[in-house]
Design a protein around this motif. Sequence first.
Motif, PDB file in Angstrom:
ATOM      1  N   ASP A   1      -3.555 -17.144  38.634  1.00  0.00           N
ATOM      2  CA  ASP A   1      -4.494 -16.533  37.694  1.00  0.00           C
ATOM      3  C   ASP A   1      -4.321 -15.009  37.657  1.00  0.00           C
ATOM      4  N   SER A   2      -3.275 -14.495  38.322  1.00  0.00           N
ATOM      5  CA  SER A   2      -3.027 -13.056  38.367  1.00  0.00           C
ATOM      6  C   SER A   2      -1.645 -12.738  37.799  1.00  0.00           C
ATOM      7  N   TYR A   3      -1.608 -12.051  36.662  1.00  0.00           N
ATOM      8  CA  TYR A   3      -0.313 -11.698  36.072  1.00  0.00           C
ATOM      9  C   TYR A   3       0.447 -10.715  36.960  1.00  0.00           C
ATOM     10  N   LEU A   4      -0.258  -9.964  37.799  1.00  0.00           N
ATOM     11  CA  LEU A   4       0.424  -9.023  38.693  1.00  0.00           C
ATOM     12  C   LEU A   4       1.345  -9.740  39.675  1.00  0.00           C
ATOM     13  N   GLN A   5       0.994 -10.971  40.025  1.00  0.00           N
ATOM     14  CA  GLN A   5       1.851 -11.734  40.932  1.00  0.00           C
ATOM     15  C   GLN A   5       3.214 -11.995  40.301  1.00  0.00           C
ATOM     16  N   LEU A   6       3.220 -12.215  38.999  1.00  0.00           N
ATOM     17  CA  LEU A   6       4.494 -12.405  38.291  1.00  0.00           C
ATOM     18  C   LEU A   6       5.253 -11.089  38.182  1.00  0.00           C
ATOM     19  N   ILE A   7       4.537 -10.026  37.816  1.00  0.00           N
ATOM     20  CA  ILE A   7       5.189  -8.734  37.622  1.00  0.00           C
ATOM     21  C   ILE A   7       5.789  -8.212  38.921  1.00  0.00           C
TER      22      ILE A   7
ATOM     23  N   ASP B   1      12.677 -11.005  35.731  1.00  0.00           N
ATOM     24  CA  ASP B   1      13.330  -9.923  34.987  1.00  0.00           C
ATOM     25  C   ASP B   1      12.543  -9.534  33.740  1.00  0.00           C
ATOM     26  N   ALA B   2      11.800 -10.501  33.175  1.00  0.00           N
ATOM     27  CA  ALA B   2      11.109 -10.246  31.910  1.00  0.00           C
ATOM     28  C   ALA B   2       9.772 -10.975  31.888  1.00  0.00           C
ATOM     29  N   ILE B   3       8.835 -10.363  31.196  1.00  0.00           N
ATOM     30  CA  ILE B   3       7.491 -10.907  31.057  1.00  0.00           C
ATOM     31  C   ILE B   3       7.242 -11.278  29.594  1.00  0.00           C
ATOM     32  N   PHE B   4       6.778 -12.494  29.377  1.00  0.00           N
ATOM     33  CA  PHE B   4       6.325 -12.922  28.049  1.00  0.00           C
ATOM     34  C   PHE B   4       4.804 -12.817  28.018  1.00  0.00           C
ATOM     35  N   ILE B   5       4.291 -11.993  27.113  1.00  0.00           N
ATOM     36  CA  ILE B   5       2.844 -11.774  27.025  1.00  0.00           C
ATOM     37  C   ILE B   5       2.288 -12.631  25.901  1.00  0.00           C
ATOM     38  N   CYS B   6       1.569 -13.672  26.278  1.00  0.00           N
ATOM     39  CA  CYS B   6       1.015 -14.640  25.323  1.00  0.00           C
ATOM     40  C   CYS B   6      -0.493 -14.780  25.503  1.00  0.00           C
ATOM     41  N   SER B   7      -1.095 -13.816  26.138  1.00  0.00           N
ATOM     42  CA  SER B   7      -2.531 -13.816  26.407  1.00  0.00           C
ATOM     43  C   SER B   7      -3.272 -13.208  25.217  1.00  0.00           C
ATOM     44  N   PRO B   8      -4.617 -13.223  25.215  1.00  0.00           N
ATOM     45  CA  PRO B   8      -5.374 -12.609  24.117  1.00  0.00           C
ATOM     46  C   PRO B   8      -5.003 -11.147  23.911  1.00  0.00           C
ATOM     47  N   THR B   9      -5.089 -10.702  22.670  1.00  0.00           N
ATOM     48  CA  THR B   9      -4.631  -9.363  22.298  1.00  0.00           C
ATOM     49  C   THR B   9      -5.304  -8.263  23.107  1.00  0.00           C
TER      50      THR B   9
ATOM     51  N   ILE C   1      18.031 -19.265  31.232  1.00  0.00           N
ATOM     52  CA  ILE C   1      16.685 -18.849  31.642  1.00  0.00           C
ATOM     53  C   ILE C   1      16.237 -19.619  32.878  1.00  0.00           C
ATOM     54  N   GLU C   2      15.659 -18.894  33.810  1.00  0.00           N
ATOM     55  CA  GLU C   2      14.939 -19.516  34.915  1.00  0.00           C
ATOM     56  C   GLU C   2      13.467 -19.143  34.769  1.00  0.00           C
ATOM     57  N   LEU C   3      12.651 -20.127  34.422  1.00  0.00           N
ATOM     58  CA  LEU C   3      11.217 -19.876  34.270  1.00  0.00           C
ATOM     59  C   LEU C   3      10.600 -19.853  35.667  1.00  0.00           C
ATOM     60  N   ILE C   4      10.235 -18.658  36.120  1.00  0.00           N
ATOM     61  CA  ILE C   4       9.718 -18.487  37.476  1.00  0.00           C
ATOM     62  C   ILE C   4       8.278 -18.961  37.585  1.00  0.00           C
ATOM     63  N   GLY C   5       7.457 -18.616  36.589  1.00  0.00           N
ATOM     64  CA  GLY C   5       6.057 -19.008  36.707  1.00  0.00           C
ATOM     65  C   GLY C   5       5.236 -18.632  35.503  1.00  0.00           C
ATOM     66  N   VAL C   6       3.981 -19.045  35.540  1.00  0.00           N
ATOM     67  CA  VAL C   6       3.007 -18.711  34.497  1.00  0.00           C
ATOM     68  C   VAL C   6       1.727 -18.232  35.165  1.00  0.00           C
ATOM     69  N   SER C   7       1.006 -17.393  34.432  1.00  0.00           N
ATOM     70  CA  SER C   7      -0.323 -16.989  34.895  1.00  0.00           C
ATOM     71  C   SER C   7      -1.311 -17.187  33.761  1.00  0.00           C
ATOM     72  N   ASP C   8      -2.527 -17.541  34.135  1.00  0.00           N
ATOM     73  CA  ASP C   8      -3.599 -17.685  33.161  1.00  0.00           C
ATOM     74  C   ASP C   8      -4.918 -17.534  33.908  1.00  0.00           C
ATOM     75  N   VAL C   9      -5.853 -16.822  33.283  1.00  0.00           N
ATOM     76  CA  VAL C   9      -7.136 -16.607  33.960  1.00  0.00           C
ATOM     77  C   VAL C   9      -7.882 -17.918  34.163  1.00  0.00           C
TER      78      VAL C   9
ATOM     79  N   ILE D   1      12.026 -15.340  34.096  1.00  0.00           N
ATOM     80  CA  ILE D   1      10.937 -15.007  33.179  1.00  0.00           C
ATOM     81  C   ILE D   1       9.604 -15.499  33.736  1.00  0.00           C
ATOM     82  N   GLY D   2       8.576 -14.678  33.541  1.00  0.00           N
ATOM     83  CA  GLY D   2       7.206 -15.059  33.830  1.00  0.00           C
ATOM     84  C   GLY D   2       6.385 -15.004  32.561  1.00  0.00           C
ATOM     85  N   ILE D   3       5.557 -15.987  32.339  1.00  0.00           N
ATOM     86  CA  ILE D   3       4.727 -16.061  31.135  1.00  0.00           C
ATOM     87  C   ILE D   3       3.283 -15.747  31.501  1.00  0.00           C
TER      88      ILE D   3
END
Length: 337
Positions: free
Chosen positions: A56-62, A68-76, A28-36, A6-8
């Motif tokens: 700082d790039s969500y594309l790196q996680l994707i 396998d899965a992306i958790f989207i917790c960024s601003p709407t 779960i294996e938490l692979i990484g997080v991204s945030d601007v 999972i990437g957050i």
Amino acid sequence: MSRIGIGIVGAGRIGKLHAENMIKHPDIELIGVSDVQLNEALLRWSKPFNLSIVTDSYLQLIEDERVDAIFICSPTNTHIDIIRAAAAAGKHIFCEKPISFHYEETKQVLQLVQEAGIIFQVGFNRRFDHNFSKVRALVDADKIGEPHIIKITSRDPAPPPASYIAASGGMFMDMSIHDFDMARFLAGSEVETVFAEGTVLVDPAIGELGDIDTAIVTLRFTNGALGVIDNSRRAAYGYDQRVEILGAKGSIGVENDLPTTVKISTEEAIVTDHPQYFFLDRYMASYKAELEHFIECVSNGAAPSVSVFDGYQAERIACAARRSLGEHRIVHMEEVV
């Protein structure tokens, strides 16, 4: 079963909460997080997790094949772009509410998810709360007969700062949307009409931003039941979350969760604890339960119990409530298409 990578995206309050729950989950294996805002504070917070990616790039996680899965917790306002990229890469998606500020965009997500063949779950965590899920089970078991009146009280202990309000999408889209989803969930029916009254009684700065902080919303459901939701940005006594359903054969009520059930009775007064003050305390178990549900769905290829469609319907109700408030009239949901 192999562990799910999972990437957050978004390492704010909710993103960090999900990360802390994930690292304790055996599947779960938490692979990484991204945030601007890739700053020292984020790096310090992430260090104990031994993440492969902090970016700082969500594309790196994707683009990472381990994810396998992306958790989207960024601003709407960032959700749609992230959803499109993740769906195109075949990643399963968990998205915090609301999916978008515009239900027309959320409707497009329905098609994206279908075409990509991915699991998509919306973060309406209150459906997984031990109280509210039991209420739904009791209604389904016909313990009180057909629902007639559904009353939801949802009041925050204190208003958020003006900077949050400015980007929140408004009270109905940011706060009440949980209650709109809960109303559908408990009624087992879609909403037919919406009437909203709102005002500013808590913080004048909220009104200056064009929003409200106090509201009553009345719903009529297609099954004939009526609903009433009362919202406030400030309940001085704590986080107030209550539900009552009146049915043909009886009623079901949910009171606030308290830190303890201790009651002190004296000649002067009867005293109990205040409700829990913060939503993270009140709903901590439900955040864990929704995560568990998502992992089970991804593992088994099952459809989640709370889907894009549920997010879409809640956003439509929020839009209808906003229109009702502005136009001082009942809005039929068929207008919001």
